[in-house]
Design a protein around this motif. Structure first.
Motif, PDB file in Angstrom:
ATOM      1  N   SER A  80       0.832  -1.196   0.000  1.00 62.83           N
ATOM      2  CA  SER A  80       0.000   0.000   0.000  1.00 62.83           C
ATOM      3  C   SER A  80       0.872   1.254   0.000  1.00 62.83           C
ATOM      4  CB  SER A  80      -0.916   0.013   1.225  1.00 62.83           C
ATOM      5  OG  SER A  80      -0.124   0.141   2.409  1.00 62.83           O
ATOM      6  N   ASN A  81       0.286   2.383  -0.406  1.00 59.68           N
ATOM      7  CA  ASN A  81       1.018   3.659  -0.385  1.00 59.68           C
ATOM      8  C   ASN A  81       1.431   4.021   1.035  1.00 59.68           C
ATOM      9  OD1 ASN A  81       0.861   4.060  -3.165  1.00 59.68           O
ATOM     10  ND2 ASN A  81      -1.163   5.057  -3.016  1.00 59.68           N
ATOM     11  N   GLU A  82       0.580   3.652   2.001  1.00 56.29           N
ATOM     12  CA  GLU A  82       0.897   3.935   3.405  1.00 56.29           C
ATOM     13  C   GLU A  82       2.164   3.183   3.832  1.00 56.29           C
ATOM     14  OE1 GLU A  82      -1.156   3.624   7.868  1.00 56.29           O
ATOM     15  OE2 GLU A  82      -2.119   2.710   6.116  1.00 56.29           O
ATOM     16  N   THR A  83       2.243   1.890   3.444  1.00 59.36           N
ATOM     17  CA  THR A  83       3.429   1.095   3.779  1.00 59.36           C
ATOM     18  C   THR A  83       4.678   1.682   3.126  1.00 59.36           C
ATOM     19  OG1 THR A  83       2.131  -0.925   4.027  1.00 59.36           O
ATOM     20  CG2 THR A  83       4.488  -1.192   3.604  1.00 59.36           C
ATOM     21  N   LYS A  84       4.558   2.087   1.881  1.00 59.01           N
ATOM     22  CA  LYS A  84       5.709   2.677   1.175  1.00 59.01           C
ATOM     23  C   LYS A  84       6.197   3.927   1.904  1.00 59.01           C
ATOM     24  CE  LYS A  84       4.198   1.086  -3.396  1.00 59.01           C
ATOM     25  NZ  LYS A  84       3.657   1.501  -4.714  1.00 59.01           N
ATOM     26  N   GLY A  85       5.255   4.760   2.314  1.00 58.04           N
ATOM     27  CA  GLY A  85       5.640   5.984   2.994  1.00 58.04           C
ATOM     28  C   GLY A  85       6.306   5.743   4.340  1.00 58.04           C
ATOM     29  N   LEU A  86       5.763   4.764   5.078  1.00 56.53           N
ATOM     30  CA  LEU A  86       6.289   4.493   6.415  1.00 56.53           C
ATOM     31  C   LEU A  86       7.611   3.728   6.386  1.00 56.53           C
ATOM     32  CD1 LEU A  86       3.002   3.448   8.286  1.00 56.53           C
ATOM     33  CD2 LEU A  86       4.347   5.516   8.669  1.00 56.53           C
ATOM     34  N   MET A  87       7.774   2.852   5.388  1.00 61.65           N
ATOM     35  CA  MET A  87       8.878   1.885   5.420  1.00 61.65           C
ATOM     36  C   MET A  87       9.998   2.156   4.408  1.00 61.65           C
ATOM     37  SD  MET A  87       7.952  -0.010   7.900  1.00 61.65           S
ATOM     38  CE  MET A  87       9.146  -1.332   7.768  1.00 61.65           C
ATOM     39  N   GLU A  88       9.916   3.268   3.661  1.00 58.73           N
ATOM     40  CA  GLU A  88      10.943   3.494   2.621  1.00 58.73           C
ATOM     41  C   GLU A  88      12.336   3.630   3.222  1.00 58.73           C
ATOM     42  OE1 GLU A  88      12.080   6.583  -0.990  1.00 58.73           O
ATOM     43  OE2 GLU A  88       9.998   6.435  -0.313  1.00 58.73           O
ATOM     44  N   TYR A  89      12.462   4.373   4.322  1.00 56.01           N
ATOM     45  CA  TYR A  89      13.771   4.534   4.955  1.00 56.01           C
ATOM     46  C   TYR A  89      14.294   3.185   5.458  1.00 56.01           C
ATOM     47  CZ  TYR A  89      17.411   5.905   8.246  1.00 56.01           C
ATOM     48  OH  TYR A  89      18.605   6.022   8.911  1.00 56.01           O
ATOM     49  N   GLU A  90      13.389   2.399   6.081  1.00 59.07           N
ATOM     50  CA  GLU A  90      13.769   1.071   6.581  1.00 59.07           C
ATOM     51  C   GLU A  90      14.213   0.168   5.430  1.00 59.07           C
ATOM     52  OE1 GLU A  90      13.913  -2.187   9.522  1.00 59.07           O
ATOM     53  OE2 GLU A  90      14.001   0.000   9.607  1.00 59.07           O
ATOM     54  N   ALA A  91      13.504   0.256   4.292  1.00 56.10           N
ATOM     55  CA  ALA A  91      13.846  -0.568   3.132  1.00 56.10           C
ATOM     56  C   ALA A  91      15.237  -0.219   2.611  1.00 56.10           C
ATOM     57  CB  ALA A  91      12.806  -0.378   2.034  1.00 56.10           C
ATOM     58  N   LYS A  92      15.533   1.056   2.514  1.00 59.03           N
ATOM     59  CA  LYS A  92      16.855   1.474   2.024  1.00 59.03           C
ATOM     60  C   LYS A  92      17.961   1.051   2.988  1.00 59.03           C
ATOM     61  CE  LYS A  92      15.253   5.416  -0.740  1.00 59.03           C
ATOM     62  NZ  LYS A  92      15.249   6.898  -0.895  1.00 59.03           N
ATOM     63  N   THR A  93      17.672   1.102   4.272  1.00 59.12           N
ATOM     64  CA  THR A  93      18.651   0.673   5.272  1.00 59.12           C
ATOM     65  C   THR A  93      18.955  -0.813   5.121  1.00 59.12           C
ATOM     66  OG1 THR A  93      17.879   2.353   6.842  1.00 59.12           O
ATOM     67  CG2 THR A  93      19.159   0.508   7.751  1.00 59.12           C
ATOM     68  N   ILE A  94      17.894  -1.621   4.981  1.00 62.12           N
ATOM     69  CA  ILE A  94      18.074  -3.070   4.828  1.00 62.12           C
ATOM     70  C   ILE A  94      18.808  -3.385   3.527  1.00 62.12           C
ATOM     71  CG2 ILE A  94      16.833  -5.242   4.445  1.00 62.12           C
ATOM     72  CD1 ILE A  94      14.722  -4.237   6.432  1.00 62.12           C
ATOM     73  N   LEU A  95      18.437  -2.715   2.434  1.00 60.20           N
ATOM     74  CA  LEU A  95      19.126  -2.929   1.157  1.00 60.20           C
ATOM     75  C   LEU A  95      20.613  -2.601   1.271  1.00 60.20           C
ATOM     76  CD1 LEU A  95      16.420  -1.484  -1.269  1.00 60.20           C
ATOM     77  CD2 LEU A  95      17.255  -3.842  -1.259  1.00 60.20           C
ATOM     78  N   ASN A  96      20.929  -1.529   1.968  1.00 60.84           N
ATOM     79  CA  ASN A  96      22.343  -1.176   2.182  1.00 60.84           C
ATOM     80  C   ASN A  96      23.071  -2.271   2.940  1.00 60.84           C
ATOM     81  OD1 ASN A  96      23.325   1.350   1.070  1.00 60.84           O
ATOM     82  ND2 ASN A  96      21.722   2.360   2.268  1.00 60.84           N
ATOM     83  N   LYS A  97      22.428  -2.784   3.993  1.00 62.47           N
ATOM     84  CA  LYS A  97      23.035  -3.866   4.777  1.00 62.47           C
ATOM     85  C   LYS A  97      23.282  -5.103   3.916  1.00 62.47           C
ATOM     86  CE  LYS A  97      23.104  -2.052   8.983  1.00 62.47           C
ATOM     87  NZ  LYS A  97      24.373  -1.863   9.733  1.00 62.47           N
ATOM     88  N   LEU A  98      22.436  -5.291   2.903  1.00 58.36           N
ATOM     89  CA  LEU A  98      22.551  -6.453   2.025  1.00 58.36           C
ATOM     90  C   LEU A  98      23.377  -6.160   0.779  1.00 58.36           C
ATOM     91  CD1 LEU A  98      18.867  -7.745   2.307  1.00 58.36           C
ATOM     92  CD2 LEU A  98      20.900  -8.711   3.406  1.00 58.36           C
ATOM     93  N   GLY A  99      24.038  -5.009   0.762  1.00 55.49           N
ATOM     94  CA  GLY A  99      24.961  -4.702  -0.327  1.00 55.49           C
ATOM     95  C   GLY A  99      24.307  -4.154  -1.580  1.00 55.49           C
ATOM     96  N   ILE A 100      23.042  -3.706  -1.494  1.00 55.72           N
ATOM     97  CA  ILE A 100      22.340  -3.123  -2.642  1.00 55.72           C
ATOM     98  C   ILE A 100      22.225  -1.620  -2.403  1.00 55.72           C
ATOM     99  CG2 ILE A 100      20.245  -3.127  -4.046  1.00 55.72           C
ATOM    100  CD1 ILE A 100      21.665  -5.790  -4.154  1.00 55.72           C
ATOM    101  N   THR A 101      22.888  -0.834  -3.244  1.00 53.93           N
ATOM    102  CA  THR A 101      22.922   0.626  -3.025  1.00 53.93           C
ATOM    103  C   THR A 101      22.250   1.416  -4.139  1.00 53.93           C
ATOM    104  OG1 THR A 101      25.110   0.698  -4.052  1.00 53.93           O
ATOM    105  CG2 THR A 101      25.042   0.499  -1.650  1.00 53.93           C
ATOM    106  N   GLU A 102      21.998   0.782  -5.291  1.00 49.20           N
ATOM    107  CA  GLU A 102      21.367   1.478  -6.422  1.00 49.20           C
ATOM    108  C   GLU A 102      19.872   1.167  -6.408  1.00 49.20           C
ATOM    109  OE1 GLU A 102      23.978   1.581 -10.147  1.00 49.20           O
ATOM    110  OE2 GLU A 102      24.713  -0.211  -9.116  1.00 49.20           O
ATOM    111  N   PHE A 103      19.116   2.015  -5.721  1.00 51.42           N
ATOM    112  CA  PHE A 103      17.700   1.749  -5.502  1.00 51.42           C
ATOM    113  C   PHE A 103      16.860   1.922  -6.766  1.00 51.42           C
ATOM    114  CE2 PHE A 103      19.110   3.747  -1.329  1.00 51.42           C
ATOM    115  CZ  PHE A 103      19.513   2.534  -0.804  1.00 51.42           C
ATOM    116  N   ASP A 104      17.348   2.707  -7.727  1.00 51.83           N
ATOM    117  CA  ASP A 104      16.588   2.959  -8.953  1.00 51.83           C
ATOM    118  C   ASP A 104      17.039   2.074 -10.110  1.00 51.83           C
ATOM    119  OD1 ASP A 104      15.057   4.996  -7.763  1.00 51.83           O
ATOM    120  OD2 ASP A 104      16.627   6.477  -8.126  1.00 51.83           O
ATOM    121  N   LYS A 105      17.898   1.114  -9.841  1.00 49.78           N
ATOM    122  CA  LYS A 105      18.396   0.229 -10.897  1.00 49.78           C
ATOM    123  C   LYS A 105      17.316  -0.772 -11.303  1.00 49.78           C
ATOM    124  CE  LYS A 105      22.422  -2.614 -12.061  1.00 49.78           C
ATOM    125  NZ  LYS A 105      23.757  -3.084 -11.598  1.00 49.78           N
TER     126      LYS A 105
END
Length: 599
Positions: A91-116
């Motif tokens: 949902s749009n609500e989940t995206k808004g609330l969790m985008e920062y958390e998602a980027k943090t987790i992706l960074n921890k997993l070695g994924i830094t290009e979010f728009d790739k």
């Protein structure tokens, strides 16, 4: 209770995967699902996630409870970015609330290009994006199929800590035994269509499974000894190192080998081996780069005939490249790799070779060798298949009917059947079940040649290797003695030591004086402990031996067995603590003696 599977059955053709089984999941349960490849673990996860329907039975789930499912091989949408894929169907609500958390987790997993574009990612990167998606989308039950595949060791450690703190319920399949031991509080075993539940983590599962198997028919005893052996090893923990402790460690090893093991019942997998001459593999000043990325630079190494080497490093550091250079599959930019005339390499790659999937399993193995010679005599292709968990009926299946894990197991056996004297293993634990890993580890113990393995499986590295080569990613190759746990301690020590050296240099520059060396000595308590510790250890060993005898005498009394097993585990823990103190005190005594000799 958040989920109930009631009388669930599932067949594929004539193969029974689930036979009228029940499964209950409660709030905060963290369940590890184990079993041999091909028994239906992934199918059960799909049924729980309501992606696949059972043939019969019912699934009862609480209203509004959400399930997040991580498949073993995720399939992505076309032309989506990494971040869009993470929040696909959210949902749009989940995206808004969790985008920062998602980027943090992706960074921890070695994924830094979010728009790739996800279509441009490697298989391993796609798995990590799928992990991030499963973790950030809110749910009450997290279902994970082999979450540690394609993760390097630092990422696995991070995920392990994340799931330990995770507040929801978890059901997962993984072959990573340290991961299971630290994250789960319940183990569910799928065996021949039946489910067995064990309260506790992986160590407790091994203990309880041993007790259960002791009360079963003698036809199961070959497998039983492997579980007891692994139980003894994991309870002992990572081995102490050092020549000064060698005699005591050997006694400790012998004691552990005897824990509940009848040598007449051990599953013996004798080494298949061809003669290896004096010259093995000599790596002479090799360098390899891809563009600006240095894999190795001026690396030299001479392989010993009985070497046990583990290669570690972050994803992309070049571990598989180095293994391929050693195997002669990739040419270095400079330097040479010299191979001895008698060397016969067996190469187990991350991707299984292309098989003719229209032939039978036994035909595939017989095409490599019908009969092989081991240290204990002649073994037929059918017998070797039995040792690698291919029952007589499965041997006459055509290969296309095998699961992915069964194909990996068959490929591994094909390498062994070629009688190599140097084994190169590239991520051998991927897609192999725990029982096959235990058999492989047992085999490698008796293997007379050299072993070089790339692996992210910490448990496997601790059991198999005695030298770690780390690729930090700058072209250097760092060497550490011991298994993975020793490597971690050595790395922490080196980092701390480097920090200490910097602090010391700063003080010397500031005060221009030489730091004083503190004189080493025993405290009174340590002195008394040092005098008595050998006797204390001998007493504990005698107690364990007595408990083992009592276990044999009470093999049919389950309540008594449980009581004796708990006493044995408690005594073994005391013995382990004493062993650690023995190593520490003897090392300290040696340092004190050396210090006094230099005065």
């Amino acid at each position: 209770m958040i989920l109930t599977l009631n009388k669930i059955s599932k067949n594929y053709g004539e193969k029974i995967l689930l036979n009228n089984v029940d499964l209950y999941l409660n709030e905060s349960d963290k369940v590890g699902l184990v079993g041999v490849n091909g028994t239906g673990k992934s199918t059960l996860l799909k049924i729980v996630s309501q992606i696949e329907d059972p043939d019969s039975g019912e699934i009862i789930k609480r209203n509004n409870d959400r399930i997040c499912y991580l498949p073993q091989s995720p399939v992505f949408q076309k032309d989506t970015t990494v971040l869009e894929q993470v929040f696909f169907n959210a949902s749009n609500e989940t995206k808004g609330l969790m985008e920062y958390e998602a980027k943090t987790i992706l960074n921890k997993l070695g994924i830094t290009e979010f728009d790739k574009n996800v279509n441009l990612l490697s298989v391993g990167q796609k798995k990590r994006v799928a992990i991030a998606s499963a973790l950030v989308n809110p749910c009450e039950l997290l279902v994970l199929d082999e979450p540690t595949n394609h993760l390097d060791n630092d990422m696995i450690l991070w995920l392990e800590k994340y799931l330990i703190k995770y507040s929801g319920s978890i059901l997962m399949v993984t072959h990573d035994r340290y991961f299971l031991d630290r994250v789960t509080n319940k183990i569910v075993e799928l065996d021949k269509g039946n489910i067995y539940s064990y309260e506790g983590n992986y160590s407790k599962f091994l203990e309880l499974k041993s007790l259960r198997e002791e009360n079963e028919s003698s036809s199961e005893r070959k497998r039983q000894s492997l579980f007891r052996k692994e139980l003894a090893w994991i309870q002992r923990g990572a081995r102490a190192r050092g020549t000064k402790a060698k005699g005591r460690i050997e006694q400790f090893e012998q004691l552990s080998e005897q824990l509940g093991t009848d040598t007449s019942e051990k599953l013996e997998l004798s080494s298949v081996y061809s003669r290896l001459g004096k010259k093995t593999i000599e790596i002479k000043n090799i360098s390899k780069s891809f563009g600006d990325k240095k894999i190795v630079e001026n690396f030299e190494y001479t392989l010993k005939r009985d070497a046990r080497i583990g290669i570690v490093g972050n994803n992309g550091a070049g571990k598989s490249t180095l293994l391929n250079i050693i195997a002669g599959r990739i040419e270095p930019d400079s330097g040479i790799v010299e191979i001895g005339d008698t060397v016969k390499m067996g190469y187990f790659s991350q991707e299984s070779e292309i098989m003719d999937d229209s032939i039978k399993v036994i035909e595939y193995i017989k095409n490599i060798a019908e009969i092989i010679e081991t240290v204990d005599g002649t073994v037929t292709a059918s017998q070797m298949l039995e040792k690698f968990l291919f029952s007589s009926d499965l041997q006459y299946n055509i290969i296309r009917r095998l699961s992915g894990g069964e194909r990996r197991r068959l490929f591994l056996l094909s390498i062994i059947m070629s009688s190599p004297n140097i084994l190169l293993l590239d991520e051998p634990t991927n897609d192999l079940d725990i029982q096959t890993l235990t058999i492989l580890e047992d085999y490698l113990e008796s293997f007379s040649g050299a072993v070089i393995t790339v692996s992210h499986d910490r448990f496997f590295l601790d059991k198999v290797v005695d030298t770690i080569l780390e690729l930090p990613g700058d072209g250097l190759v760092e060497q550490y003695n011991g298994g993975y746990s020793d490597y971690l301690e050595g790395r922490i020590y080196n980092e701390g030591n480097n920090s200490f050296e910097k602090v010391k240099e700063t003080k010397e520059q500031r005060h221009d004086n030489k730091p004083k060396t503190k004189k080493l000595k025993f405290t009174y308590k340590e002195q008394q402990e040092y005098i008595n510790i050998d006797e204390d250890i001998a007493k504990l060993e005698n107690i364990i031996e007595s408990l083992e005898n009592d276990l044999e005498k009470n093999s049919t009394d389950y309540i008594k067995l449980q009581e004796l097993m708990e006493k044995k585990i408690e005594t073994e823990k005391l013995l382990e603590e004493k062993m650690d103190r023995w190593v520490y005190l003897n090392d300290l005594a040696d340092k004190i003696e050396e210090q006094n000799n230099n005065l």
